[in-house]
Design a protein around this motif. Structure first.
Motif, PDB file in Angstrom:
ATOM      1  N   VAL A 117      31.900 -15.117  44.241  1.00 16.30           N
ATOM      2  CA  VAL A 117      32.850 -14.027  43.963  1.00 16.30           C
ATOM      3  C   VAL A 117      34.282 -14.524  44.180  1.00 16.30           C
ATOM      4  N   MET A 118      34.490 -15.275  45.263  1.00 13.32           N
ATOM      5  CA  MET A 118      35.838 -15.756  45.587  1.00 13.32           C
ATOM      6  C   MET A 118      36.349 -16.765  44.577  1.00 13.32           C
ATOM      7  N   SER A 119      35.474 -17.680  44.183  1.00 15.03           N
ATOM      8  CA  SER A 119      35.978 -18.881  43.498  1.00 15.03           C
ATOM      9  C   SER A 119      35.397 -19.040  42.103  1.00 15.03           C
ATOM     10  N   GLY A 120      34.829 -17.934  41.535  1.00 11.72           N
ATOM     11  CA  GLY A 120      34.100 -17.932  40.262  1.00 11.72           C
ATOM     12  C   GLY A 120      34.350 -19.071  39.285  1.00 11.72           C
ATOM     13  N   ALA A 121      35.551 -19.091  38.659  1.00 11.59           N
ATOM     14  CA  ALA A 121      35.791 -20.058  37.580  1.00 11.59           C
ATOM     15  C   ALA A 121      35.689 -21.488  38.105  1.00 11.59           C
ATOM     16  N   LEU A 122      36.306 -21.713  39.264  1.00 18.48           N
ATOM     17  CA  LEU A 122      36.321 -23.047  39.869  1.00 18.48           C
ATOM     18  C   LEU A 122      34.900 -23.517  40.201  1.00 18.48           C
ATOM     19  N   PHE A 123      34.120 -22.596  40.753  1.00 16.65           N
ATOM     20  CA  PHE A 123      32.736 -22.866  41.157  1.00 16.65           C
ATOM     21  C   PHE A 123      31.902 -23.245  39.925  1.00 16.65           C
ATOM     22  N   MET A 124      32.007 -22.435  38.858  1.00 16.24           N
ATOM     23  CA  MET A 124      31.191 -22.678  37.672  1.00 16.24           C
ATOM     24  C   MET A 124      31.630 -23.966  36.953  1.00 16.24           C
ATOM     25  N   GLN A 125      32.937 -24.255  37.001  1.00 17.96           N
ATOM     26  CA  GLN A 125      33.418 -25.532  36.429  1.00 17.96           C
ATOM     27  C   GLN A 125      32.809 -26.708  37.188  1.00 17.96           C
ATOM     28  N   ALA A 126      32.763 -26.579  38.525  1.00 14.65           N
ATOM     29  CA  ALA A 126      32.202 -27.659  39.348  1.00 14.65           C
ATOM     30  C   ALA A 126      30.711 -27.842  39.055  1.00 14.65           C
ATOM     31  N   VAL A 127      29.995 -26.736  38.827  1.00 13.79           N
ATOM     32  CA  VAL A 127      28.567 -26.832  38.486  1.00 13.79           C
ATOM     33  C   VAL A 127      28.410 -27.689  37.228  1.00 13.79           C
ATOM     34  N   GLN A 128      29.247 -27.405  36.220  1.00  8.35           N
ATOM     35  CA  GLN A 128      29.206 -28.150  34.948  1.00  8.35           C
ATOM     36  C   GLN A 128      29.569 -29.618  35.171  1.00  8.35           C
ATOM     37  N   GLU A 129      30.716 -29.801  35.836  1.00  5.56           N
ATOM     38  CA  GLU A 129      31.289 -31.138  35.983  1.00  5.56           C
ATOM     39  C   GLU A 129      30.370 -32.081  36.761  1.00  5.56           C
ATOM     40  N   TYR A 130      29.741 -31.548  37.825  1.00  4.07           N
ATOM     41  CA  TYR A 130      28.948 -32.419  38.697  1.00  4.07           C
ATOM     42  C   TYR A 130      27.451 -32.347  38.397  1.00  4.07           C
ATOM     43  N   GLY A 131      27.089 -31.587  37.365  1.00  3.44           N
ATOM     44  CA  GLY A 131      25.683 -31.529  36.951  1.00  3.44           C
ATOM     45  C   GLY A 131      24.772 -30.894  37.990  1.00  3.44           C
ATOM     46  N   ALA A 132      25.309 -29.938  38.754  1.00  2.00           N
ATOM     47  CA  ALA A 132      24.454 -29.248  39.740  1.00  2.00           C
ATOM     48  C   ALA A 132      23.537 -28.260  39.009  1.00  2.00           C
ATOM     49  N   THR A 133      22.428 -27.924  39.646  1.00  5.81           N
ATOM     50  CA  THR A 133      21.538 -26.899  39.109  1.00  5.81           C
ATOM     51  C   THR A 133      21.703 -25.663  39.981  1.00  5.81           C
ATOM     52  N   LEU A 134      22.196 -24.582  39.371  1.00  7.81           N
ATOM     53  CA  LEU A 134      22.491 -23.375  40.150  1.00  7.81           C
ATOM     54  C   LEU A 134      21.418 -22.328  39.878  1.00  7.81           C
ATOM     55  N   LEU A 135      20.716 -21.936  40.944  1.00  6.42           N
ATOM     56  CA  LEU A 135      19.641 -20.953  40.782  1.00  6.42           C
ATOM     57  C   LEU A 135      19.934 -19.735  41.660  1.00  6.42           C
ATOM     58  N   PRO A 136      19.968 -18.539  41.054  1.00  5.77           N
ATOM     59  CA  PRO A 136      20.330 -17.345  41.825  1.00  5.77           C
ATOM     60  C   PRO A 136      19.193 -16.853  42.723  1.00  5.77           C
ATOM     61  N   ILE A 137      19.559 -16.497  43.950  1.00  7.80           N
ATOM     62  CA  ILE A 137      18.587 -15.981  44.920  1.00  7.80           C
ATOM     63  C   ILE A 137      18.660 -14.461  45.030  1.00  7.80           C
ATOM     64  N   ASP A 138      19.839 -13.891  44.831  1.00  4.15           N
ATOM     65  CA  ASP A 138      19.926 -12.427  44.801  1.00  4.15           C
ATOM     66  C   ASP A 138      18.817 -11.945  43.872  1.00  4.15           C
ATOM     67  N   SER A 139      18.009 -10.974  44.313  1.00  2.00           N
ATOM     68  CA  SER A 139      16.822 -10.611  43.524  1.00  2.00           C
ATOM     69  C   SER A 139      17.207 -10.142  42.121  1.00  2.00           C
ATOM     70  N   GLU A 140      18.370  -9.475  42.009  1.00  2.00           N
ATOM     71  CA  GLU A 140      18.798  -8.959  40.702  1.00  2.00           C
ATOM     72  C   GLU A 140      19.120 -10.107  39.746  1.00  2.00           C
TER      73      GLU A 140
END
Ligand code: NDP
Length: 391
Positions: free
Chosen positions: A127-150
């Motif tokens: 929530v705090m760092s949305g755009a920056l966080f998602m850019q980093a996921v792309q740039e560093y090839g991380a795999t982001l998996l949501p845990i919030d049940s929704e």
């Protein structure tokens, strides 16, 4: 054998994660466990799971933990550097990000920047760092998996091409379900009197105190709305909140051909945790099978935005973007801590957040420094309003 770091191991998500891990000793080994204040509880977990590292808040807590661990071969680190070290270490395959609040941002980002599989429970970081966080996921090839049940439900109901855009995937809307919390049926005039114990008594989920209060104010759903926008590249208008008191449908995806795909299950966080840990495979989570005959019916309502002001404020912050979500999040953390400490009332939470948002100018969230500065300033302003709104 996968090596797992559990950030926030002593919390509610930490406990559910370790429960799932313990069911699969042939697949998962605990690399590191972290905690903040509950040193005795962390010591118990270390003695049971035998991690290579444990991390606590400071040097004094580290010395206490080391003494409790005796001859156990476990290196004890402390502070943010220690958290970042165990979430980015070369040996680690997956990181469960389950620290509560903004404190989780640095270690979660460290895991992303190390290209890890990141199991994201710590919604405040995104929530705090949305755009920056998602850019980093792309740039560093991380795999982001949501845990919030929704979000885990939406992830399961979306086609794997969703990252190319919801529209090309034929998605019309994301329907985010909400239990409505313990005050769903409480009249607005009675909310002024509710206590922290009542706010933490969630009807369906057993969770940490902060997220329990967020659920009671529906700020949790607001934070989740912002989280959904970042995770699934959705506009706020494409995310609709649906109150569903049974918490059995964890969320839905509405497609343009009229199909609506939902994920259902008993309300138990071990399901999304097991899903994300094993993804793209499936493993046993220990959750009982869903009994539809016992359920008999499922209800749905529109949220009451006059009563749950926090949800309205979060939607507005999502639309405004920039540092608005970081300001909203920081003010909420201050207000909720004040409410839990008995310093202010339940209805004051939304008032403190709204005043902070009115007072603080929103800027571009284009660097970590600008986000952390917005967070720092919002806490200062919110503390001022907390003092004004004290009981
Ligand atoms: P808890 O309060 O139960 O646990 C929080 C964990 O974070 C604890 O291990 C705690 O350590 C640690 N922690 C707290 N403050 C700090 C800090 N300043 N630095 C480092 N570690 C810290 O929270 P939950 O498990 O309920 O929630 C964790 C996250 O998951 C939250 O972001 C929440 O929104 C999200 N989430 C939770 C769900 C749930 O069902 N509980 C569902 C979906 C999302 P200690 O115990 O030592 O204080």
């Amino acid at each position: 054998m996968q090596q797992i770091t559990v950030l926030g191991a002593t919390g509610s998500i930490g406990a559910s994660t370790l429960d799932v891990i313990a069911r699969h000793p042939d697949r998962y080994q605990v690399f590191a466990l972290t905690a903040h204040s509950r040193i005795d509880a962390l010591a118990q977990l270390c003695l049971r799971f035998k991690p290579r590292f444990a991390v606590v808040a400071d040097a004094a807590a580290a010395a206490r933990l080391q003494a409790l661990l005796g001859p156990l071969d476990c290196e004890v680190l402390h502070g943010e550097d220690g958290l970042c070290q165990v979430s980015s270490a070369a040996e680690v395959d997956a990181v469960m990000a389950a620290i509560v609040g903004a404190a989780g941002l640095a270690p979660t980002l460290a895991a992303v920047r190390a290209g890890k599989k990141v199991l994201l429970a710590n919604k405040e970081a995104l929530v705090m760092s949305g755009a920056l966080f998602m850019q980093a996921v792309q740039e560093y090839g991380a795999t982001l998996l949501p845990i919030d049940s929704e979000h885990n439900a939406i992830f399961q109901a979306l086609p794997h091409t969703y990252r190319e855009g919801l529209k090309p995937a034929g998605v019309r809307r994301l329907l985010l379900t909400a239990s409505g919390g313990p005050f769903r049926e409480t009249p607005l005039c009675e909310l002024a009197q509710v206590t922290p114990a009542q706010a933490c008594a969630h009807p369906n989920w057993s969770m940490g105190q902060k997220i329990s209060v967020d659920s009671a104010s529906m700020m949790n759903k607001g934070l989740e709305l912002i989280e959904a926008c970042w995770l699934f590249a959705a506009k706020p208008a494409q995310v609709e909140v649906v109150v569903h008191p049974q918490s059995v449908i964890h969320s839905l995806v509405d497609y343009i051909d009229g199909s609506v795909l939902a994920q259902l299950g008993n309300p138990d966080m071990r399901t999304p945790i097991a899903h994300a840990l094993a993804w793209p495979e499936r493993i046993d989570s220990g959750v009982a099978p869903l009994n539809l005959f016992e359920l008999a019916h499922l209800d749905f309502f529109e949220p009451d935005l006059d009563k749950f002001v926090c949800l309205r404020l979060a939607r507005e912050a999502a639309e405004q973007c920039g540092t608005a979500p970081a300001i909203l999040n920081a003010a909420n953390e201050v207000a909720v801590a004040g409410f839990l400490a008995g310093d202010t009332g339940f209805l004051q939470i939304a008032r403190i957040i709204e005043r902070t948002l009115q007072q603080q100018a929103v800027t571009a969230a284009d660097s970590l420094d600008s986000i952390l500065e917005a967070d720092r300033r919002a806490r200062e302003i919110a503390k001022h309003w907390l003092a004004q709104e004290s009981l």
